[in-house]
Design a protein around this motif. Sequence first.
Motif, PDB file in Angstrom:
ATOM      1  N   LYS A  51       0.849  -1.193   0.000  1.00 22.07           N
ATOM      2  CA  LYS A  51       0.000   0.000   0.000  1.00 22.07           C
ATOM      3  C   LYS A  51       0.884   1.242   0.000  1.00 22.07           C
ATOM      4  N   PHE A  52       0.499   2.258  -0.731  1.00 22.22           N
ATOM      5  CA  PHE A  52       1.281   3.490  -0.765  1.00 22.22           C
ATOM      6  C   PHE A  52       0.363   4.700  -0.839  1.00 22.22           C
ATOM      7  N   GLN A  53       0.896   5.835  -0.475  1.00 21.92           N
ATOM      8  CA  GLN A  53       0.130   7.077  -0.474  1.00 21.92           C
ATOM      9  C   GLN A  53       0.208   7.726  -1.849  1.00 21.92           C
ATOM     10  N   SER A  54      -0.912   7.702  -2.567  1.00 25.43           N
ATOM     11  CA  SER A  54      -0.939   8.276  -3.916  1.00 25.43           C
ATOM     12  C   SER A  54      -1.629   9.625  -3.954  1.00 25.43           C
ATOM     13  N   HIS A  55      -2.277  10.013  -2.838  1.00 23.41           N
ATOM     14  CA  HIS A  55      -2.994  11.285  -2.743  1.00 23.41           C
ATOM     15  C   HIS A  55      -4.134  11.392  -3.756  1.00 23.41           C
ATOM     16  N   CYS A  56      -4.672  10.250  -4.159  1.00 24.10           N
ATOM     17  CA  CYS A  56      -5.758  10.272  -5.136  1.00 24.10           C
ATOM     18  C   CYS A  56      -7.139  10.244  -4.471  1.00 24.10           C
ATOM     19  N   ASP A  62       0.438  -1.137  -5.140  1.00 24.79           N
ATOM     20  CA  ASP A  62       1.178  -1.366  -6.386  1.00 24.79           C
ATOM     21  C   ASP A  62       1.395  -2.848  -6.668  1.00 24.79           C
ATOM     22  N   ASP A  63       0.739  -3.709  -5.889  1.00 22.75           N
ATOM     23  CA  ASP A  63       0.803  -5.147  -6.139  1.00 22.75           C
ATOM     24  C   ASP A  63      -0.368  -5.796  -5.433  1.00 22.75           C
ATOM     25  N   GLU A  64      -0.714  -7.016  -5.867  1.00 23.03           N
ATOM     26  CA  GLU A  64      -1.787  -7.759  -5.233  1.00 23.03           C
ATOM     27  C   GLU A  64      -1.257  -9.101  -4.758  1.00 23.03           C
ATOM     28  N   ILE A  65      -1.991  -9.773  -3.898  1.00 17.22           N
ATOM     29  CA  ILE A  65      -1.681 -11.145  -3.548  1.00 17.22           C
ATOM     30  C   ILE A  65      -1.940 -11.998  -4.785  1.00 17.22           C
ATOM     31  N   ARG A  99       4.124   5.986 -12.858  1.00 19.11           N
ATOM     32  CA  ARG A  99       5.456   6.130 -12.256  1.00 19.11           C
ATOM     33  C   ARG A  99       5.400   6.629 -10.805  1.00 19.11           C
ATOM     34  N   LEU A 100       4.402   6.176 -10.068  1.00 18.99           N
ATOM     35  CA  LEU A 100       4.278   6.556  -8.665  1.00 18.99           C
ATOM     36  C   LEU A 100       5.124   5.672  -7.753  1.00 18.99           C
ATOM     37  N   THR A 101       5.389   4.437  -8.190  1.00 21.16           N
ATOM     38  CA  THR A 101       6.270   3.522  -7.465  1.00 21.16           C
ATOM     39  C   THR A 101       7.116   2.786  -8.505  1.00 21.16           C
ATOM     40  N   LYS A 103       7.125  -0.188  -9.280  1.00 25.04           N
ATOM     41  CA  LYS A 103       6.328  -1.182 -10.006  1.00 25.04           C
ATOM     42  C   LYS A 103       5.419  -0.548 -11.040  1.00 25.04           C
ATOM     43  N   ASN A 104       5.275   0.771 -10.978  1.00 24.22           N
ATOM     44  CA  ASN A 104       4.565   1.518 -12.020  1.00 24.22           C
ATOM     45  C   ASN A 104       3.112   1.065 -12.188  1.00 24.22           C
ATOM     46  N   THR A 105       2.507   0.639 -11.081  1.00 26.11           N
ATOM     47  CA  THR A 105       1.133   0.148 -11.097  1.00 26.11           C
ATOM     48  C   THR A 105       0.377   0.739  -9.914  1.00 26.11           C
ATOM     49  N   ARG A 106      -0.885   1.090 -10.139  1.00 24.96           N
ATOM     50  CA  ARG A 106      -1.715   1.572  -9.026  1.00 24.96           C
ATOM     51  C   ARG A 106      -3.077   0.902  -9.070  1.00 24.96           C
ATOM     52  N   HIS A 107      -3.345   0.074  -8.064  1.00 25.78           N
ATOM     53  CA  HIS A 107      -4.676  -0.464  -7.856  1.00 25.78           C
ATOM     54  C   HIS A 107      -5.445   0.578  -7.038  1.00 25.78           C
TER      55      HIS A 107
END
Length: 299
Positions: A51-56, A62-65, A99-101, A103-107
């Motif tokens: 989990k990361f802070q995207s301010h959205c 940026d990843d799932e199980i 490009r927020l992390t 892994k370049n992915t945002r769920h």
Amino acid sequence: MSNQPLTDFEKHVILNKGTEPPFSGQYHDHFEQGVYCCRACDAPLYLSEDKFQSHCGWPSFDDEIPFAVAREVDADGRRTEILCHNCGGHLGHVFNGERLTPKNTRHCVNSVSMQFKPVKTQLATFAGGCFWCLEAFFQPIKGVLKVTSGYCGGNAETANYQQVCCGQTQHAEAVQIIYDDNLISYQTLLELFFGCHDPTTLNRQGNDTGPQYRSAIFYHNDKQKQLAAEAMANLETLEYEAETIVTELVEAKAFYQAEPEHHNYYMQHPYQGYCQVVISPKMHKLKQNYSKLVKEHLL
């Protein structure tokens, strides 16, 4: 299943693909350690580590199980919807290229689609041949929340695939496993580990040869060291009477994640040549004729 029935608003989001207002959900600014599960069916979806802070305004990961999240193209063809793989409940949408992390992915997930469980996860690190194989083996095991391919056990302060393949760093290809020890024990992970590779071949698994393919257990505490030593002694006594276990038992130190193209490799490339020749037969054997222990722990 969740104990409490869905509220009308939860039904609106989860069943009818609605969206909660930004910055209104209980998890958009929540960063405790644990697991985020599906509100509708209780299936684990995301780890707090991702989990990361995207301010959205919505929870971002940026990843799932592995195997937890399904993807479908929206009806308008413009966005990719994410759903609980187990029950099909609507979670939100996934975006790439921001490009927020690294892994370049945002769920981008609705808080009401999830329920958080404060779980103290444990860590195990193993090496036993190609990390694509070990990753594919452990990912479907119940209680295993995440498997990361990488490099461990070397004498250099960094590692990448090219360096490790050339023997420049003395690292082994390894996997780091995050698991819930309420669901699976370290002893069981050890038994699965020794069952999925040959611990008597030095610096080799099948046609993969070199010190990067050695068998090794990287323990994270004294208890893991003791359990691993006991497991190895039992193996030599009961199963490999005429052979020596060559598995290294060393303290876990730095673990360097492999490059992005090596993560979830078998899931993304099941028809690639190596996967077809090496991994697929091993996975088929695992599901069809492997030990009772493995069958009991498969998802």
